[in-house]
Motif scaffolding. Structure first.
Motif, PDB file in Angstrom:
ATOM      1  N   ARG A 153      41.758  41.655  40.498  1.00 26.08           N
ATOM      2  CA  ARG A 153      40.633  42.600  40.532  1.00 26.08           C
ATOM      3  C   ARG A 153      40.586  43.357  39.201  1.00 26.08           C
ATOM      4  NH1 ARG A 153      43.057  47.993  41.662  1.00 26.08           N
ATOM      5  NH2 ARG A 153      45.217  47.471  41.434  1.00 26.08           N
ATOM      6  N   LEU A 154      39.472  44.046  38.968  1.00 24.45           N
ATOM      7  CA  LEU A 154      39.366  44.932  37.809  1.00 24.45           C
ATOM      8  C   LEU A 154      39.112  46.365  38.276  1.00 24.45           C
ATOM      9  CD1 LEU A 154      37.308  42.546  35.537  1.00 24.45           C
ATOM     10  CD2 LEU A 154      39.580  43.424  35.011  1.00 24.45           C
ATOM     11  N   ASP A 155      38.400  46.473  39.378  1.00 24.61           N
ATOM     12  CA  ASP A 155      38.064  47.804  39.898  1.00 24.61           C
ATOM     13  C   ASP A 155      39.343  48.577  40.244  1.00 24.61           C
ATOM     14  OD1 ASP A 155      36.281  49.773  40.649  1.00 24.61           O
ATOM     15  OD2 ASP A 155      36.366  49.166  42.749  1.00 24.61           O
ATOM     16  N   GLY A 156      39.505  49.744  39.666  1.00 23.11           N
ATOM     17  CA  GLY A 156      40.670  50.572  39.971  1.00 23.11           C
ATOM     18  C   GLY A 156      41.920  50.204  39.185  1.00 23.11           C
ATOM     19  N   LEU A 157      41.854  49.157  38.370  1.00 22.41           N
ATOM     20  CA  LEU A 157      43.026  48.741  37.594  1.00 22.41           C
ATOM     21  C   LEU A 157      43.355  49.798  36.531  1.00 22.41           C
ATOM     22  CD1 LEU A 157      44.271  45.959  38.204  1.00 22.41           C
ATOM     23  CD2 LEU A 157      43.257  45.134  36.090  1.00 22.41           C
TER      24      LEU A 157
END
Ligand code: ASP
Ligand code: CP
Length: 307
Positions: A150-154
């Motif tokens: 994922r990328l969201d919140g990374l």
């Protein structure tokens, strides 16, 4: 779809995600015996390089060839640029030859913007001065997403010579568009005042690498770009390395799942220790392979392909 890719700011979340998804489909091709698609047959892609490059130049060439485009490689060394020919006149020459896309790397920030006004085809920025390198940010985002899901919140730390890094600027823009939380880390002399706020208000700044490492999912090391430094920004290479170099002891402070990235080329032993660069947590070689898929996706979509 956008016509040009001059900045990571040209990409909204939907467009960036479409490019990353398309790159995933292109990557599936790399495992096949025949790696070519007929998609860009009859189209011409010009690689216009006014600055040195290994990865970007080769991967754009491989990407265009895998899509069956005709590829013209132009490097300023050995061309009429040495006779004083301007970028505009070079662009008009390419235009006369019917370039459908021009991939440009240039030492002047903003050169791709100027070029887009002079040619009819799509312009892709392959690195302009200290400004941007959007396809690097795309391949980096693709690598993070495929490794970590994922990328969201990374949580991503970008560490080192932020001042001279077009990779850092494009990554901050793209990663924040895609929901990641970026922290810029480095000596105060190499982090421009207000850069974080100027690029994205959610971006943080830290001058203490050791304190941020335990909280990161991704640690992206930047090359110290001595060729762009007119002044001295730190006391010595040794001192820089002691404070901001990623060695094994520092890497152990990162969470176990966290990955180490570097756009290349590396100064081994300065910003990154060889044992870290070659470790299983390093994605450096993977980034290069992903660069071909990401650039295939960009050329394919900009030149009119559908997802
Ligand atoms: N290769 C990247 C660039 O051209 C990063 C670097 O040179 O350090 O921006
Ligand atoms: N990462 C990158 O842009 O490498 P090159 O300068 O070798 O193209």
């Amino acid at each position: 779809m956008i016509k040009h890719l001059r900045s990571a700011a040209d990409l909204d979340a939907a467009t960036a995600t479409l490019i990353l998804d398309t790159a995933g489909e292109m990557a599936a091709l790399a495992g096949r015996e025949v790696k070519k698609l007929p998609t860009l047959r009859g189209r011409t892609v010009v690689n216009l390089f006014y600055e040195d490059s290994t990865r970007t130049r080769i991967s754009f060439e491989a990407a265009a060839k895998r899509l069956s485009a005709d590829v013209i490689n132009f490097s300023a060394k050995g061309s009429s640029v040495s006779k004083g020919e301007s970028l505009k006149d070079t662009a008009l020459t390419l235009q006369a030859m019917g370039a459908d896309a021009v991939v440009i790397r240039h030492p002047a920030s903003g050169a791709p913007h100027r070029l887009a006004a002079w040619v009819d085809g799509s312009v892709v920025n392959a690195g302009d001065g200290t400004h941007e390198h959007p396809t690097q940010a795309l391949l980096d985002a693709y690598t993070m997403r495929s490794r970590l899901g994922r990328l969201d919140g990374l949580r991503v730390a970008i560490v080192g010579d932020v001042l001279h890094s077009r990779v850092a600027r494009s990554n901050v823009l793209l990663l924040t568009t895609l929901g990641a939380q970026v922290t810029l880390v480095g000596p105060p002399t190499l982090i421009p005042v207000d850069i974080a706020a100027a690029l994205s208000p959610s971006t943080k700044v830290s001058y203490d690498l050791d304190s941020v490492l335990p909280d990161m999912d991704v640690v992206m090391m930047l090359r110290v770009q001595t060729e762009r430094m007119q002044d001295s920004y730190f006391p010595s290479a040794r001192e820089y390395s002691r404070r901001y170099g990623l060695d094994l002891a520092r890497m152990r402070k990162m969470p176990e799942h966290a990955i180490v990235m570097h756009p290349g080329p590396m100064n081994r032993g300065m910003e990154i220790a060889p044992e870290v660069a070659d470790s299983s947590r390093s994605t450096i070689v993977e980034q290069v392979a992903n660069g071909v898929s990401a650039r295939m996706a960009v050329l394919y979509l900009l030149l009119g392909g559908k997802a």
